[in-house]
Design a protein around this motif. Structure first.
Motif, PDB file in Angstrom:
ATOM      1  N   GLN A  95      43.824  43.125  51.167  1.00  0.00           N
ATOM      2  CA  GLN A  95      44.044  41.796  50.613  1.00  0.00           C
ATOM      3  C   GLN A  95      44.220  41.896  49.098  1.00  0.00           C
ATOM      4  OE1 GLN A  95      40.459  39.261  50.950  1.00  0.00           O
ATOM      5  NE2 GLN A  95      39.343  41.105  51.531  1.00  0.00           N
ATOM      6  N   LEU A  96      44.397  40.764  48.441  1.00  0.00           N
ATOM      7  CA  LEU A  96      44.596  40.774  46.997  1.00  0.00           C
ATOM      8  C   LEU A  96      43.346  41.292  46.291  1.00  0.00           C
ATOM      9  CD1 LEU A  96      46.347  37.307  46.435  1.00  0.00           C
ATOM     10  CD2 LEU A  96      47.418  39.565  46.674  1.00  0.00           C
ATOM     11  N   ASP A  97      43.538  42.243  45.402  1.00  0.00           N
ATOM     12  CA  ASP A  97      42.446  42.797  44.606  1.00  0.00           C
ATOM     13  C   ASP A  97      42.383  42.031  43.290  1.00  0.00           C
ATOM     14  OD1 ASP A  97      40.627  44.231  43.148  1.00  0.00           O
ATOM     15  OD2 ASP A  97      41.711  46.128  43.209  1.00  0.00           O
ATOM     16  N   LEU A  98      41.363  41.196  43.155  1.00  0.00           N
ATOM     17  CA  LEU A  98      41.242  40.331  41.988  1.00  0.00           C
ATOM     18  C   LEU A  98      40.310  40.892  40.926  1.00  0.00           C
ATOM     19  CD1 LEU A  98      40.835  36.972  43.971  1.00  0.00           C
ATOM     20  CD2 LEU A  98      42.946  38.139  43.299  1.00  0.00           C
ATOM     21  N   THR A  99      39.827  42.109  41.132  1.00  0.00           N
ATOM     22  CA  THR A  99      38.819  42.664  40.224  1.00  0.00           C
ATOM     23  C   THR A  99      39.364  42.920  38.826  1.00  0.00           C
ATOM     24  OG1 THR A  99      39.319  44.923  40.975  1.00  0.00           O
ATOM     25  CG2 THR A  99      37.561  43.743  42.114  1.00  0.00           C
ATOM     26  N   LYS A 100      40.655  43.143  38.714  1.00  0.00           N
ATOM     27  CA  LYS A 100      41.229  43.467  37.407  1.00  0.00           C
ATOM     28  C   LYS A 100      41.849  42.250  36.708  1.00  0.00           C
ATOM     29  CE  LYS A 100      40.430  47.926  37.876  1.00  0.00           C
ATOM     30  NZ  LYS A 100      39.840  47.930  39.248  1.00  0.00           N
ATOM     31  N   ALA A 101      41.742  41.085  37.325  1.00  0.00           N
ATOM     32  CA  ALA A 101      42.327  39.882  36.728  1.00  0.00           C
ATOM     33  C   ALA A 101      41.653  39.560  35.404  1.00  0.00           C
ATOM     34  CB  ALA A 101      42.176  38.701  37.681  1.00  0.00           C
ATOM     35  N   ARG A 102      42.446  39.388  34.368  1.00  0.00           N
ATOM     36  CA  ARG A 102      41.894  39.084  33.045  1.00  0.00           C
ATOM     37  C   ARG A 102      41.481  37.625  32.938  1.00  0.00           C
ATOM     38  NH1 ARG A 102      47.153  40.713  29.963  1.00  0.00           N
ATOM     39  NH2 ARG A 102      47.877  39.552  31.798  1.00  0.00           N
ATOM     40  N   ASN A 103      42.088  36.764  33.741  1.00  0.00           N
ATOM     41  CA  ASN A 103      41.818  35.334  33.663  1.00  0.00           C
ATOM     42  C   ASN A 103      42.371  34.685  34.928  1.00  0.00           C
ATOM     43  OD1 ASN A 103      44.733  34.985  33.073  1.00  0.00           O
ATOM     44  ND2 ASN A 103      44.155  35.864  31.085  1.00  0.00           N
ATOM     45  N   PHE A 104      42.168  33.388  35.033  1.00  0.00           N
ATOM     46  CA  PHE A 104      42.619  32.684  36.230  1.00  0.00           C
ATOM     47  C   PHE A 104      44.136  32.642  36.319  1.00  0.00           C
ATOM     48  CE2 PHE A 104      43.328  28.686  38.738  1.00  0.00           C
ATOM     49  CZ  PHE A 104      42.856  29.194  39.942  1.00  0.00           C
ATOM     50  N   ASP A 105      44.829  32.645  35.201  1.00  0.00           N
ATOM     51  CA  ASP A 105      46.292  32.647  35.234  1.00  0.00           C
ATOM     52  C   ASP A 105      46.813  33.886  35.944  1.00  0.00           C
ATOM     53  OD1 ASP A 105      46.331  30.263  33.871  1.00  0.00           O
ATOM     54  OD2 ASP A 105      46.691  31.161  31.901  1.00  0.00           O
ATOM     55  N   ASP A 106      46.162  35.022  35.729  1.00  0.00           N
ATOM     56  CA  ASP A 106      46.555  36.249  36.437  1.00  0.00           C
ATOM     57  C   ASP A 106      46.436  36.057  37.942  1.00  0.00           C
ATOM     58  OD1 ASP A 106      47.060  37.532  34.069  1.00  0.00           O
ATOM     59  OD2 ASP A 106      45.303  38.845  34.141  1.00  0.00           O
ATOM     60  N   ILE A 107      45.357  35.408  38.359  1.00  0.00           N
ATOM     61  CA  ILE A 107      45.122  35.195  39.788  1.00  0.00           C
ATOM     62  C   ILE A 107      46.173  34.256  40.371  1.00  0.00           C
ATOM     63  CG2 ILE A 107      43.504  34.166  41.441  1.00  0.00           C
ATOM     64  CD1 ILE A 107      41.241  35.300  39.698  1.00  0.00           C
ATOM     65  N   VAL A 108      46.483  33.200  39.642  1.00  0.00           N
ATOM     66  CA  VAL A 108      47.522  32.265  40.108  1.00  0.00           C
ATOM     67  C   VAL A 108      48.847  33.002  40.297  1.00  0.00           C
ATOM     68  CG1 VAL A 108      48.880  30.249  39.472  1.00  0.00           C
ATOM     69  CG2 VAL A 108      46.403  30.242  39.115  1.00  0.00           C
ATOM     70  N   ALA A 109      49.167  33.881  39.372  1.00  0.00           N
ATOM     71  CA  ALA A 109      50.418  34.643  39.474  1.00  0.00           C
ATOM     72  C   ALA A 109      50.405  35.555  40.703  1.00  0.00           C
ATOM     73  CB  ALA A 109      50.634  35.459  38.206  1.00  0.00           C
ATOM     74  N   MET A 110      49.270  36.197  40.966  1.00  0.00           N
ATOM     75  CA  MET A 110      49.163  37.076  42.132  1.00  0.00           C
ATOM     76  C   MET A 110      49.322  36.282  43.428  1.00  0.00           C
ATOM     77  SD  MET A 110      45.972  39.465  40.855  1.00  0.00           S
ATOM     78  CE  MET A 110      45.893  40.435  42.351  1.00  0.00           C
ATOM     79  N   VAL A 111      48.677  35.123  43.482  1.00  0.00           N
ATOM     80  CA  VAL A 111      48.791  34.287  44.679  1.00  0.00           C
ATOM     81  C   VAL A 111      50.228  33.794  44.849  1.00  0.00           C
ATOM     82  CG1 VAL A 111      48.091  32.095  45.719  1.00  0.00           C
ATOM     83  CG2 VAL A 111      46.374  33.596  44.686  1.00  0.00           C
ATOM     84  N   GLY A 112      50.861  33.453  43.736  1.00  0.00           N
ATOM     85  CA  GLY A 112      52.241  32.989  43.806  1.00  0.00           C
ATOM     86  C   GLY A 112      53.165  34.049  44.391  1.00  0.00           C
ATOM     87  N   GLU A 113      53.012  35.282  43.965  1.00  0.00           N
ATOM     88  CA  GLU A 113      53.839  36.373  44.494  1.00  0.00           C
ATOM     89  C   GLU A 113      53.567  36.589  45.975  1.00  0.00           C
ATOM     90  OE1 GLU A 113      56.335  38.183  43.096  1.00  0.00           O
ATOM     91  OE2 GLU A 113      56.135  36.611  41.566  1.00  0.00           O
ATOM     92  N   ALA A 114      52.280  36.499  46.358  1.00  0.00           N
ATOM     93  CA  ALA A 114      51.939  36.674  47.772  1.00  0.00           C
ATOM     94  C   ALA A 114      52.528  35.556  48.617  1.00  0.00           C
ATOM     95  CB  ALA A 114      50.422  36.724  47.939  1.00  0.00           C
ATOM     96  N   ALA A 115      52.533  34.330  48.088  1.00  0.00           N
ATOM     97  CA  ALA A 115      53.065  33.185  48.828  1.00  0.00           C
ATOM     98  C   ALA A 115      54.562  33.330  49.087  1.00  0.00           C
ATOM     99  CB  ALA A 115      52.768  31.896  48.078  1.00  0.00           C
ATOM    100  N   LYS A 116      55.270  33.951  48.142  1.00  0.00           N
ATOM    101  CA  LYS A 116      56.719  34.145  48.312  1.00  0.00           C
ATOM    102  C   LYS A 116      57.015  35.064  49.498  1.00  0.00           C
ATOM    103  CE  LYS A 116      57.731  33.633  43.362  1.00  0.00           C
ATOM    104  NZ  LYS A 116      58.183  34.347  42.134  1.00  0.00           N
ATOM    105  N   LYS A 117      56.077  35.974  49.782  1.00  0.00           N
ATOM    106  CA  LYS A 117      56.292  36.959  50.850  1.00  0.00           C
ATOM    107  C   LYS A 117      55.653  36.547  52.172  1.00  0.00           C
ATOM    108  CE  LYS A 117      56.029  40.567  47.304  1.00  0.00           C
ATOM    109  NZ  LYS A 117      55.242  41.745  46.807  1.00  0.00           N
TER     110      LYS A 117
END
Length: 533
Positions: free
Chosen positions: A107-129
């Motif tokens: 699943q998405l590895d959120l441990t390296k996210a610097r902030n919530f914006d990083d997480i939103v971007a990761m979720v956005g990319e996952a949603a496209k796929k």
């Protein structure tokens, strides 16, 4: 020595995987394997240091000087020249979540996210796929470790609208690094039936904004509402597909653990159904690492009926042992879920969450004693620890005939000083994780205040001086399963910002090694077969 230096020298560290064994009467050699010309730290008080080790049939044959062990070398003996390098017993993960480690790799590895914006971007990319309606899952976020506070926010955690914008049609659930909170988007909340009218379940919180709307943050038992919705979406899968996914998790977890030098893994909680799979894979010879499994997520009625069926010691060539039960009395400090005697300094309205009814744990204690099972209870807050000590003490008082129970408190992170001697008096093991102290250290004083944090937090030195058995691990996937980072944290208490977290509580290097080897073996009733050379 810094952690970076320790990693660079890790190539000079040999962990001896052979199991201990009593002297082999009338059979002194030749050995199958000899390691010589090294610095062998045995974690055995009778012979703390040696130069060489001999192994036969997968078990320690002898430990001693190069000359002594040299006599056991035969024509077919494999000889490894250590050339002055360090050899220690195989390292044991004392508390982790085995399938959770495998699932984290899927699943998405959120441990390296610097902030919530990083997480939103990761979720956005996952949603496209993702396929329409497919769930998007991730783990590892921690609001205290972001480089900025999200805006808007409630209690430092964002609102779900940002996730809704990038994933309007796919439900999203993101688990906190601790595992004791989750964050869901609007689609997931809707599928779970969570609205402004939904009451918080016992032992949990549905966090709401000023208007009374759910923010998406779910603490402790409230996560189960979304978890049930996720479960419903997967309920129609063929059994073979579900088993294949679990097998993949077993394989991924094993690969990760072995790659970091872990030779035995204490799995802090698996259902009977998961244990069935472990047993099946043990029969097939496909368990990649030795497991000491704590049964969890069953009712007391199920424990009372089925525990004898699931008791296994050294099953499958020693790869599977089940003789303990896991409970949890509270949550984690990061999401304000640890159960405290006094309110949080940064949230005076709360003393945390009691996640399991005390009467349920009391009944489990009776069942554990009935079937000679170890009871291991997650307790992080000072009140959580005190309540569990009270339950253990009452159970032992009612059954004085029960000896050498080795019951454990998992984490024991924040303990009132007056309760420390009770661990020794009752024979309770403090099953702790070194890396948690330095990972949590930057925000612990914020939660507890400096005085309470100093007096109660990660009291390794205090426990050890009291004669309490202290074990070590990582609570993976909460933290990386890497034992070197946890060892380093144990002996330095140095945080990433360069500051030291109440360094007077540090372990010595010898104590840290023991906590990762012989003490972990003792905590699993295995000190006669592993943990020392």
């Amino acid at each position: 020595m810094t952690l970076a230096m320790l990693r660079r020298t890790a190539g000079g560290l040999a962990t001896v995987l052979a199991l201990a064994a009593p002297p082999l009467a009338g059979q002194r050699g030749p050995a199958d394997l000899v390691l010589r010309h090294g610095k062998v730290v045995t974690v055995d008080d009778k012979l703390p240091m040696a130069q060489a080790v001999a192994v036969k049939d997968g078990r320690i044959l002898a430990v001693g000087s190069d000359a002594e062990i040299g006599k056991l070398i035969g024509g077919a003996t494999r000889v490894i020249e250590l050339n002055g390098r360090l050899a220690v017993p195989g390292l044991i993960e004392g508390h982790g979540h085995y399938l959770g480690l495998g699932a984290a790799k899927m699943q998405l590895d959120l441990t390296k996210a610097r902030n919530f914006d990083d997480i939103v971007a990761m979720v956005g990319e996952a949603a496209k796929k993702a396929k329409p309606g497919e769930w998007i899952t991730g783990r590892g976020w921690h609001q205290e470790k972001w480089d900025r506070v999200p805006q808007p926010n409630v209690e430092g955690v964002p609102l779900h609208a940002a996730l809704d914008a990038v994933s309007p049609d796919n439900p999203v659930v993101l688990t906190h690094a601790s595992g004791h909170a989750g964050f869901a988007n609007g689609k997931a909340l809707a599928l779970a039936g969570i609205t402004r009218e939904t009451p918080a379940p016992p032992g949990g919180d549905i966090v709401k904004d000023a208007a009374g709307e759910p923010t998406g943050l779910l603490r402790e038992t409230a996560q189960r509402l979304v978890g049930q919705a996720l479960g419903r979406s997967r309920a129609g899968r063929p059994a073979a597909e579900a088993e294949a996914e679990m097998r993949k998790q077993v394989e991924l977890a094993g690969h990760e653990a072995l790659s970091k030098g872990i030779t035995t893994f204490h799995d802090a909680g698996s259902s009977f159904a998961t244990i069935d799979l472990f047993r099946k894979m043990a029969d097939e010879g496909k368990l990649p690492v030795r497991l000491y499994v704590m049964a969890r997520n069953q009712t007391n009625e199920e424990y009372d009926r089925l525990l004898p069926k699931y008791r296994m010691i050294g099953y499958g060539r020693g790869f599977l042992t089940v003789r303990s039960i896991k409970h949890a009395i509270d949550g984690a400090l990061g999401p304000h879920g640890a159960w405290l005697l006094e309110p949080y300094t940064d949230m005076p309205s709360s003393t945390g969450n009691n996640t399991t009814d005390l009467d349920v744990i009391r009944r489990t204690a009776e069942i554990a004693l009935k079937y000679d099972f170890q009871l291991n209870t997650h307790a992080i807050g000072d009140r959580g620890n005190r309540e569990i000590l009270d339950i253990y003490e009452a159970a032992f008082r009612a059954h004085p005939e029960k000896k050498d129970t080795r019951w454990r408190i998992e984490h024991a992170q924040h303990v009132s000083p007056q309760d420390v001697p009770r661990f020794k008096q009752l024979g309770i093991i403090a099953s702790m994780q070194g890396i948690h102290a330095t990972s949590d250290g930057p925000y612990v004083p914020k939660r507890l205040g400096d005085k309470r944090a100093k007096e109660e937090s990660y009291l390794w030195r205090t426990f050890l001086d009291e004669g309490v058995v202290v074990t070590n691990g990582t609570d993976t996937p909460v933290e990386d399963v890497d034992p070197l980072a946890s060892f380093y944290a144990s002996v330095t208490r140095r945080m990433k910002n360069g500051e030291y977290f109440y360094p007077e509580q540090r372990m010595t290097r010898e104590e840290a090694l023991r906590s990762y080897t012989l003490s972990n073996a003792y905590a699993a009733f295995e000190e006669n077969v592993k943990g020392s050379l």
